[in-house]
Design an enzyme around this catalytic site. Structure first.
Site, short mmCIF file in Angstrom:
data_model
loop_
_atom_site.label_atom_id
_atom_site.label_comp_id
_atom_site.label_asym_id
_atom_site.label_seq_id
_atom_site.Cartn_x
_atom_site.Cartn_y
_atom_site.Cartn_z
CG ASN A 105 -1.91 -1.15 1.16
OD1 ASN A 105 -2.08 -1.75 0.10
ND2 ASN A 105 -2.51 -1.47 2.29
CG HIS A 122 4.09 -1.50 -4.80
ND1 HIS A 122 2.97 -2.29 -4.75
CD2 HIS A 122 5.03 -2.24 -5.46
CE1 HIS A 122 3.22 -3.46 -5.35
NE2 HIS A 122 4.46 -3.45 -5.78
CB CYS A 151 9.47 20.93 -10.74
SG CYS A 151 10.83 21.42 -9.69
CB CYS A 154 13.52 22.76 -13.02
SG CYS A 154 12.80 21.11 -12.98
CB THR A 192 -2.27 -8.98 -1.03
OG1 THR A 192 -1.72 -8.90 -2.36
CG2 THR A 192 -1.73 -10.22 -0.35
CB SER A 193 -5.56 -9.84 -5.55
OG SER A 193 -4.58 -9.02 -6.17
CD GLU A 219 -12.60 -11.88 -4.04
OE1 GLU A 219 -12.01 -11.84 -5.12
OE2 GLU A 219 -13.74 -11.40 -3.84
P1 NAD Z 1 -5.76 -5.80 -4.86
O1 NAD Z 1 -6.63 -4.60 -5.06
O2 NAD Z 1 -5.26 -6.50 -6.05
O3 NAD Z 1 -6.58 -6.87 -4.00
C1 NAD Z 1 -7.24 -6.53 -2.82
C2 NAD Z 1 -7.49 -7.80 -2.04
O4 NAD Z 1 -8.02 -7.47 -0.78
C3 NAD Z 1 -8.50 -8.73 -2.72
O5 NAD Z 1 -7.98 -10.05 -2.69
C4 NAD Z 1 -9.76 -8.59 -1.84
O6 NAD Z 1 -10.49 -9.80 -1.79
C5 NAD Z 1 -9.15 -8.28 -0.49
N1 NAD Z 1 -10.00 -7.50 0.41
C6 NAD Z 1 -10.88 -6.51 0.11
N2 NAD Z 1 -11.43 -5.99 1.22
C7 NAD Z 1 -10.89 -6.66 2.27
C8 NAD Z 1 -11.03 -6.57 3.69
N3 NAD Z 1 -11.86 -5.68 4.25
N4 NAD Z 1 -10.30 -7.41 4.46
C9 NAD Z 1 -9.46 -8.32 3.91
N5 NAD Z 1 -9.27 -8.45 2.57
C10 NAD Z 1 -9.98 -7.62 1.76
O7 NAD Z 1 -4.62 -5.34 -3.88
P2 NAD Z 1 -3.07 -5.69 -3.86
O8 NAD Z 1 -2.89 -7.15 -3.90
O9 NAD Z 1 -2.52 -4.87 -2.77
O10 NAD Z 1 -2.46 -5.13 -5.24
C11 NAD Z 1 -2.82 -3.89 -5.74
C12 NAD Z 1 -1.76 -2.83 -5.86
O11 NAD Z 1 -2.50 -1.65 -5.81
C13 NAD Z 1 -0.78 -2.73 -4.74
O12 NAD Z 1 0.45 -2.68 -5.31
C14 NAD Z 1 -1.03 -1.38 -4.08
O13 NAD Z 1 0.12 -0.56 -4.15
C15 NAD Z 1 -2.01 -0.67 -4.94
N6 NAD Z 1 -3.14 -0.08 -4.20
C16 NAD Z 1 -2.93 0.49 -2.99
C17 NAD Z 1 -3.98 1.02 -2.29
C18 NAD Z 1 -3.68 1.62 -0.94
O14 NAD Z 1 -2.57 2.10 -0.72
N7 NAD Z 1 -4.61 1.56 0.00
C19 NAD Z 1 -5.27 0.99 -2.81
C20 NAD Z 1 -5.46 0.40 -4.08
C21 NAD Z 1 -4.38 -0.14 -4.75
ZN ZN Z 2 12.43 20.18 -10.89
#
Ligand code: NAD
Ligand code: ZN
Length: 251
Positions: A105, A122, A151, A154, A192-193, A219
């Protein structure tokens, strides 16, 4: 005992008995703070095309890319707060259980909740980086009314300091994450998916080094049937406090 409670109790026991836990979180842990994940129910990719976060697209169409980025990440990110899941993890770290927390995140919520050893795989959306002179600016200090932001020094293009599709992982976070995943005896995979590489390899590193794997998700993911030892289905913001209660109950 019903199956759910058996699993919760087993997971609580593993957590209670470990002081080398590595946590690996994804967008799902922040869903209950009001930030939609990319995939799964209510995911952003139902509304946006993922190419808006490809580095090549950003460089050729910065205005279009920035318009989506502003809506997704900046219009409300500064108003969101950590939820009970972030808070329980911060507590377990101060209890000496967690040796590292790897997050995909970019929302800064783990740090806001009090976690210290956070490895941002990330990057983070808190800063904007000038692609010409390399200066960085707190994103709150930059006016995002006119897009793309430039910026002040620049007039180079400013880019959020998080990792776009097609970009490399920040070397320090990468190294710290590999170390944390290789040296834990328990990994908690939360929300995480498992679809984004190379982050999605980290649980496999932990498994190869004989760590037990507990997974929390709404899921099943590609990990669930392959490397997960205990799968807890539900919301992170509810399951982590439940686990915490079970751990404290038997102390
Ligand atoms: P993803 O969006 O691919 O998957 C989210 C996962 O979380 C799914 O498997 C879903 O079933 C699960 N989920 C949803 N709600 C939930 C809950 N309340 N409790 C538990 N699980 C829950 O996310 P990812 O695998 O992190 O990959 C996406 C990329 O997107 C990451 O690299 C991230 O940087 C970025 N991202 C970040 C944010 C953030 O910073 N909050 C938000 C969206 C995407
Ligand atoms: Zn600059």
């Amino acid at each position: 005992m019903e199956h759910r409670l058996v699993n919760l109790t087993k997971a609580a026991n593993l957590i209670r008995n470990s002081n080398k836990i590595c946590v690996f979180t994804g967008a799902g842990i922040s869903a209950e703070s009001g930030i939609p994940p990319f995939r799964g129910e209510g995911g952003l990719w139902n509304r946006y095309d993922p190419h808006i976060l490809e580095i090549g697209y950003f460089l050729t169409k910065p205005k279009e890319s920035w318009e989506a980025i502003r809506t997704i990440f900046y219009d409300f990110f500064h108003q969101v707060a950590p939820n009970p899941a972030h808070k329980v993890l911060a507590q377990w770290e101060s209890d000496g259980k967690i040796t590292g927390l790897i997050t995909q995140n970019i929302d800064n919520l783990h740090a806001q909740a009090g976690s210290v050893k956070v490895y941002e795989f990330h990057g983070n959306c808190d800063r904007l980086l000038c692609l010409d002179c390399n200066k960085s600016y707190p994103s709150l200090s930059v006016d995002l009314k006119e897009l793309p932001p430039l910026c002040p020094d620049c007039f180079g293009l400013l880019k959020p300091d998080f990792v776009f599709f097609g970009e490399g992982i920040p070397p320090l976070a990468y190294q710290q994450s590999i170390e944390a995943a290789s040296s834990c005896d328990l990994m908690l995979i939360i929300g995480t998916s498992g679809e984004v590489a190379p982050a999605n390899h980290l649980p496999h590193i932990a498994k190869r080094n004989k760590a037990s794997i507990i997974e929390i998700n709404r899921e099943p993911s590609p990990y669930t049937k392959t490397i997960t030892d205990i799968y807890l289905e539900g919301k992170a913001g509810e399951l982590l406090p439940e686990l915490n209660d079970l751990i404290n109950l038997n102390n």
